[in-house]
Scaffold this motif. Structure first.
Motif, PDB file in Angstrom:
ATOM      1  N   CYS A  40       2.063  10.484   0.856  1.00 22.50           N
ATOM      2  CA  CYS A  40       0.851   9.691   1.039  1.00 22.50           C
ATOM      3  C   CYS A  40       0.049  10.272   2.205  1.00 22.50           C
ATOM      4  CB  CYS A  40       1.201   8.232   1.316  1.00 22.50           C
ATOM      5  SG  CYS A  40      -0.238   7.183   1.668  1.00 22.50           S
ATOM      6  N   CYS A  45       4.448   8.429   3.774  1.00 25.83           N
ATOM      7  CA  CYS A  45       5.706   8.175   3.071  1.00 25.83           C
ATOM      8  C   CYS A  45       5.743   8.997   1.780  1.00 25.83           C
ATOM      9  CB  CYS A  45       5.886   6.684   2.771  1.00 25.83           C
ATOM     10  SG  CYS A  45       4.863   6.055   1.434  1.00 25.83           S
ATOM     11  N   ARG A  46       6.937   9.227   1.275  1.00 25.21           N
ATOM     12  CA  ARG A  46       7.095   9.902  -0.011  1.00 25.21           C
ATOM     13  C   ARG A  46       6.688   8.930  -1.111  1.00 25.21           C
ATOM     14  NH1 ARG A  46       7.880  15.411   0.004  1.00 25.21           N
ATOM     15  NH2 ARG A  46       8.904  15.894   1.949  1.00 25.21           N
ATOM     16  N   ILE A  47       5.924   9.395  -2.065  1.00 29.88           N
ATOM     17  CA  ILE A  47       5.465   8.539  -3.156  1.00 29.88           C
ATOM     18  C   ILE A  47       6.500   8.621  -4.270  1.00 29.88           C
ATOM     19  CG2 ILE A  47       3.620   8.066  -4.789  1.00 29.88           C
ATOM     20  CD1 ILE A  47       1.737   9.551  -2.781  1.00 29.88           C
ATOM     21  N   GLY A  51       1.937   5.630  -7.332  1.00 28.00           N
ATOM     22  CA  GLY A  51       0.912   6.040  -6.382  1.00 28.00           C
ATOM     23  C   GLY A  51      -0.470   6.078  -7.011  1.00 28.00           C
ATOM     24  N   TRP A  58      -3.565  12.168  -2.599  1.00 31.32           N
ATOM     25  CA  TRP A  58      -2.533  11.236  -3.048  1.00 31.32           C
ATOM     26  C   TRP A  58      -2.256  10.160  -2.008  1.00 31.32           C
ATOM     27  CZ3 TRP A  58      -0.475  10.616  -7.699  1.00 31.32           C
ATOM     28  CH2 TRP A  58      -0.679  11.634  -8.631  1.00 31.32           C
ATOM     29  N   TYR A  59      -2.090   8.924  -2.495  1.00 31.37           N
ATOM     30  CA  TYR A  59      -1.774   7.772  -1.647  1.00 31.37           C
ATOM     31  C   TYR A  59      -0.671   6.962  -2.326  1.00 31.37           C
ATOM     32  CZ  TYR A  59      -6.298   9.165   0.131  1.00 31.37           C
ATOM     33  OH  TYR A  59      -7.341   9.908   0.623  1.00 31.37           O
ATOM     34  N   CYS A  60       0.127   6.275  -1.537  1.00 31.83           N
ATOM     35  CA  CYS A  60       1.216   5.489  -2.119  1.00 31.83           C
ATOM     36  C   CYS A  60       0.681   4.253  -2.842  1.00 31.83           C
ATOM     37  CB  CYS A  60       2.253   5.107  -1.072  1.00 31.83           C
ATOM     38  SG  CYS A  60       1.629   4.076   0.267  1.00 31.83           S
TER      39      CYS A  60
END
Length: 77
Positions: A40, A45-47, A51, A58-60
């Motif tokens: 994100c 954070c890891r998506i 997402g 890219w965003y969560c």
């Protein structure tokens, strides 16, 4: 057996992920997520879930997209 590209474990139950013309080898889902999941651009954070992608970013979720100034983004529930 094949060696995990993240942790180096040589494991008999390793698996391959084929993505964008490349083949990746992992010994567990945790290593696959570490290597493959996008990050994100707001909270870092890891998506792991779906997402949202806005103009190549890219965003969560919609909250983080809006925090980065993206408009008209809503989470699907």
């Amino acid at each position: 057996m094949a060696r995990c590209e993240v942790c180096g474990n040589d494991y008999g139950m390793s698996f391959e992920v084929h993505a964008q013309g490349a083949v990746h080898v992992f010994d567990c889902f945790s290593c696959a997520i570490h290597r493959m999941a996008p990050i994100c651009e707001h909270c870092r954070c890891r998506i792991i879930g779906q997402g949202v992608e806005v103009e190549g970013h890219w965003y969560c979720g919609a909250h983080c997209a809006r925090a980065e100034g993206r408009v008209g983004i809503v989470d699907k529930v």
